[in-house]
Design a protein around this motif. Structure first.
Motif, PDB file in Angstrom:
ATOM      1  N   ALA A  22      -8.686  -7.074 -13.527  1.00 31.78           N
ATOM      2  CA  ALA A  22      -8.000  -5.783 -13.612  1.00 31.78           C
ATOM      3  C   ALA A  22      -8.174  -5.008 -12.308  1.00 31.78           C
ATOM      4  CB  ALA A  22      -8.530  -4.981 -14.795  1.00 31.78           C
ATOM      5  N   ASN A  23      -9.365  -5.059 -11.731  1.00 31.99           N
ATOM      6  CA  ASN A  23      -9.622  -4.392 -10.458  1.00 31.99           C
ATOM      7  C   ASN A  23      -8.765  -5.011  -9.350  1.00 31.99           C
ATOM      8  OD1 ASN A  23     -11.143  -2.489  -8.804  1.00 31.99           O
ATOM      9  ND2 ASN A  23     -12.103  -4.304  -7.930  1.00 31.99           N
ATOM     10  N   ASP A  24      -8.650  -6.338  -9.342  1.00 30.54           N
ATOM     11  CA  ASP A  24      -7.825  -7.019  -8.337  1.00 30.54           C
ATOM     12  C   ASP A  24      -6.358  -6.611  -8.464  1.00 30.54           C
ATOM     13  OD1 ASP A  24     -10.014  -8.334  -7.281  1.00 30.54           O
ATOM     14  OD2 ASP A  24      -9.631 -10.208  -8.355  1.00 30.54           O
ATOM     15  N   THR A  25      -5.884  -6.488  -9.688  1.00 30.89           N
ATOM     16  CA  THR A  25      -4.501  -6.058  -9.916  1.00 30.89           C
ATOM     17  C   THR A  25      -4.296  -4.643  -9.390  1.00 30.89           C
ATOM     18  OG1 THR A  25      -4.310  -7.491 -11.853  1.00 30.89           O
ATOM     19  CG2 THR A  25      -2.745  -5.672 -11.696  1.00 30.89           C
ATOM     20  N   ALA A  26      -5.263  -3.774  -9.631  1.00 31.04           N
ATOM     21  CA  ALA A  26      -5.175  -2.394  -9.141  1.00 31.04           C
ATOM     22  C   ALA A  26      -5.182  -2.355  -7.614  1.00 31.04           C
ATOM     23  CB  ALA A  26      -6.324  -1.563  -9.708  1.00 31.04           C
ATOM     24  N   ILE A  27      -6.017  -3.180  -6.993  1.00 27.18           N
ATOM     25  CA  ILE A  27      -6.073  -3.228  -5.523  1.00 27.18           C
ATOM     26  C   ILE A  27      -4.740  -3.700  -4.970  1.00 27.18           C
ATOM     27  CG2 ILE A  27      -7.100  -4.435  -3.550  1.00 27.18           C
ATOM     28  CD1 ILE A  27      -9.766  -4.425  -5.119  1.00 27.18           C
ATOM     29  N   THR A  28      -4.193  -4.775  -5.539  1.00 29.28           N
ATOM     30  CA  THR A  28      -2.903  -5.298  -5.069  1.00 29.28           C
ATOM     31  C   THR A  28      -1.820  -4.231  -5.193  1.00 29.28           C
ATOM     32  OG1 THR A  28      -3.480  -7.580  -5.614  1.00 29.28           O
ATOM     33  CG2 THR A  28      -1.140  -7.077  -5.442  1.00 29.28           C
ATOM     34  N   SER A  29      -1.777  -3.551  -6.331  1.00 27.41           N
ATOM     35  CA  SER A  29      -0.773  -2.496  -6.545  1.00 27.41           C
ATOM     36  C   SER A  29      -0.939  -1.374  -5.530  1.00 27.41           C
ATOM     37  CB  SER A  29      -0.887  -1.930  -7.960  1.00 27.41           C
ATOM     38  OG  SER A  29      -0.588  -2.926  -8.895  1.00 27.41           O
ATOM     39  N   ASN A  30      -2.176  -0.984  -5.261  1.00 19.99           N
ATOM     40  CA  ASN A  30      -2.449   0.076  -4.304  1.00 19.99           C
ATOM     41  C   ASN A  30      -2.007  -0.322  -2.892  1.00 19.99           C
ATOM     42  OD1 ASN A  30      -3.523   2.485  -3.183  1.00 19.99           O
ATOM     43  ND2 ASN A  30      -5.453   1.462  -2.770  1.00 19.99           N
ATOM     44  N   VAL A  31      -2.351  -1.536  -2.484  1.00 21.33           N
ATOM     45  CA  VAL A  31      -1.971  -2.000  -1.142  1.00 21.33           C
ATOM     46  C   VAL A  31      -0.445  -2.058  -1.028  1.00 21.33           C
ATOM     47  CG1 VAL A  31      -2.038  -3.946   0.485  1.00 21.33           C
ATOM     48  CG2 VAL A  31      -4.129  -3.237  -0.707  1.00 21.33           C
ATOM     49  N   LYS A  32       0.220  -2.611  -2.042  1.00 17.07           N
ATOM     50  CA  LYS A  32       1.685  -2.697  -2.012  1.00 17.07           C
ATOM     51  C   LYS A  32       2.317  -1.306  -1.950  1.00 17.07           C
ATOM     52  CE  LYS A  32       2.413  -7.113  -4.355  1.00 17.07           C
ATOM     53  NZ  LYS A  32       2.973  -7.760  -5.556  1.00 17.07           N
ATOM     54  N   ALA A  33       1.795  -0.371  -2.716  1.00 14.37           N
ATOM     55  CA  ALA A  33       2.335   0.989  -2.715  1.00 14.37           C
ATOM     56  C   ALA A  33       2.147   1.642  -1.351  1.00 14.37           C
ATOM     57  CB  ALA A  33       1.659   1.826  -3.798  1.00 14.37           C
ATOM     58  N   ARG A  34       0.997   1.430  -0.749  1.00  7.52           N
ATOM     59  CA  ARG A  34       0.745   2.002   0.573  1.00  7.52           C
ATOM     60  C   ARG A  34       1.637   1.355   1.627  1.00  7.52           C
ATOM     61  NH1 ARG A  34      -4.997   2.022   2.361  1.00  7.52           N
ATOM     62  NH2 ARG A  34      -4.254   3.675   3.748  1.00  7.52           N
ATOM     63  N   LEU A  35       1.914   0.065   1.483  1.00  2.00           N
ATOM     64  CA  LEU A  35       2.821  -0.611   2.416  1.00  2.00           C
ATOM     65  C   LEU A  35       4.244  -0.065   2.281  1.00  2.00           C
ATOM     66  CD1 LEU A  35       1.595  -4.310   2.113  1.00  2.00           C
ATOM     67  CD2 LEU A  35       1.429  -2.856   4.140  1.00  2.00           C
ATOM     68  N   LEU A  36       4.659   0.192   1.039  1.00  2.00           N
ATOM     69  CA  LEU A  36       5.998   0.743   0.797  1.00  2.00           C
ATOM     70  C   LEU A  36       6.182   2.101   1.457  1.00  2.00           C
ATOM     71  CD1 LEU A  36       6.768  -0.095  -2.947  1.00  2.00           C
ATOM     72  CD2 LEU A  36       8.085  -0.803  -0.944  1.00  2.00           C
ATOM     73  N   GLY A  37       5.093   2.842   1.558  1.00  2.00           N
ATOM     74  CA  GLY A  37       5.170   4.175   2.125  1.00  2.00           C
ATOM     75  C   GLY A  37       5.194   4.222   3.647  1.00  2.00           C
ATOM     76  N   ARG A  38       5.150   3.079   4.276  1.00  2.00           N
ATOM     77  CA  ARG A  38       5.127   3.039   5.740  1.00  2.00           C
ATOM     78  C   ARG A  38       6.398   2.417   6.278  1.00  2.00           C
ATOM     79  NH1 ARG A  38      -0.277   3.513   7.739  1.00  2.00           N
ATOM     80  NH2 ARG A  38      -1.281   4.838   6.215  1.00  2.00           N
ATOM     81  N   ASP A  39       7.037   3.104   7.206  1.00  2.00           N
ATOM     82  CA  ASP A  39       8.269   2.588   7.820  1.00  2.00           C
ATOM     83  C   ASP A  39       8.000   1.419   8.758  1.00  2.00           C
ATOM     84  OD1 ASP A  39       9.759   4.497   6.519  1.00  2.00           O
ATOM     85  OD2 ASP A  39       9.705   5.920   8.183  1.00  2.00           O
ATOM     86  N   LYS A  40       6.790   1.350   9.295  1.00  2.00           N
ATOM     87  CA  LYS A  40       6.467   0.323  10.292  1.00  2.00           C
ATOM     88  C   LYS A  40       6.257  -1.052   9.675  1.00  2.00           C
ATOM     89  CE  LYS A  40       4.158   3.579  13.351  1.00  2.00           C
ATOM     90  NZ  LYS A  40       2.891   3.935  13.981  1.00  2.00           N
ATOM     91  N   VAL A  41       6.129  -1.109   8.355  1.00  2.00           N
ATOM     92  CA  VAL A  41       5.849  -2.381   7.692  1.00  2.00           C
ATOM     93  C   VAL A  41       6.869  -2.624   6.591  1.00  2.00           C
ATOM     94  CG1 VAL A  41       4.125  -3.755   6.483  1.00  2.00           C
ATOM     95  CG2 VAL A  41       3.390  -2.034   8.107  1.00  2.00           C
ATOM     96  N   PRO A  42       7.833  -3.517   6.827  1.00  2.00           N
ATOM     97  CA  PRO A  42       8.772  -3.848   5.747  1.00  2.00           C
ATOM     98  C   PRO A  42       8.054  -4.704   4.692  1.00  2.00           C
ATOM     99  CG  PRO A  42       9.281  -5.089   7.740  1.00  2.00           C
ATOM    100  CD  PRO A  42       8.130  -4.198   8.062  1.00  2.00           C
ATOM    101  N   SER A  43       7.712  -4.089   3.561  1.00  2.00           N
ATOM    102  CA  SER A  43       6.898  -4.764   2.546  1.00  2.00           C
ATOM    103  C   SER A  43       7.573  -5.999   1.965  1.00  2.00           C
ATOM    104  CB  SER A  43       6.532  -3.789   1.427  1.00  2.00           C
ATOM    105  OG  SER A  43       7.703  -3.288   0.832  1.00  2.00           O
TER     106      SER A  43
END
Length: 190
Positions: free
Chosen positions: A122-143
Motif C-alpha cells: 500500500a505504501n509503494d502504491t502511494a509513493i508511485t501515485s505521488n511521484v506520478k502526480a508530481r511529474l504531471l505537475g511539471r512542464d519539463k517532464v512529459p509523464s
C-alpha cells in the motif's frame, strides 16, 4: 446517399456498443496514451504483450505464495521486481523473462526474502501515485514518456527521455515522501 450510408453504419456501431461505454472510454484512453508516448504504436503494443507473457510464464513457473513477482516492460526492456524464495528462483525468473520474444534487456531487481506485507504494498502504491502526480505537475517532464514502479520504497523510472527530463524526473522522485532510493533505467534520447 453517402450521408445515409454513414448514418446507417453509425447506427449499427451504436447498437453493437450498447452498454459498452467503458470499452469506448477505455479505448479512447489507450488511444490517447499511444499518441502521447514516444514509443511507436508497435513497440507500445509489444510492451503490453511482453508484460502479459512475462506474468503468465512466471505465474505458471512459480505458483507458490512465497514468490511475488511483477514484470514491467518499456521499450522492450523488462523490469522484474518483487520477492522470491531463493537465488535460483531469482536467476531463473530473469532467464524466463529474457526468453520472451522481442525482449532486449532484463533488469532483475528481484530480492530474495519473504513476500512484502500489505502495508508495504500500500505504501509503494502511494509513493508511485505521488511521484506520478508530481511529474504531471511539471512542464519539463512529459509523464507519458515514462513508467514509475515502486518496490519496498525504491522507485524505478523507465522511459525514453532527454538528459534534462531524466534529471528533472530523478529529482522529483528522489524528493518524494517515502522514497528510499531512485533507480533510473532511462534510455536517453536527443
Amino acid at each position: 446517399m453517402n450521408k445515409l450510408i454513414y448514418l446507417a453504419l453509425a447506427g449499427v456501431v451504436v447498437a453493437q456498443l450498447q452498454g459498452c461505454a467503458a470499452a469506448v472510454v477505455g479505448g479512447a484512453a489507450v488511444g490517447t496514451s499511444v499518441v502521447l508516448d514516444r514509443r511507436t504504436t508497435g513497440v507500445y503494443v509489444s510492451d503490453q504483450e511482453i508484460e502479459l507473457q512475462a506474468m503468465d510464464r512466471l505465474g505458471k513457473a512459480y505458483p507458490s505464495a512465497s514468490n511475488s513477482i511483477s514484470a514491467t516492460s518499456y521499450n522492450k526492456q523488462v523490469l522484474l521486481t518483487g520477492q522470491v524464495q531463493d537465488e535460483a528462483t531469482r536467476s531463473d525468473a530473469a532467464s524466463r523473462a529474457k526468453a520472451i520474444p522481442d525482449v532486449r534487456t532484463v533488469f532483475n531487481e528481484l530480492s530474495v526474502g519473504p513476500v512484502s506485507s500489505f502495508s508495504t504494498d500500500a505504501n509503494d502504491t502511494a509513493i508511485t501515485s505521488n511521484v506520478k502526480a508530481r511529474l504531471l505537475g511539471r512542464d519539463k517532464v512529459p509523464s507519458s514518456t515514462m513508467k514509475v514502479v515502486t518496490e519496498s520504497g525504491v522507485v524505478y523510472l523507465m522511459g525514453l527521455v532527454t538528459p534534462a527530463e531524466a534529471k528533472e524526473a530523478t529529482d522529483i522522485a528522489s524528493s518524494s515522501t517515502g522514497v528510499t532510493k531512485v533507480v533510473t533505467l532511462f534510455e536517453i534520447i536527443n
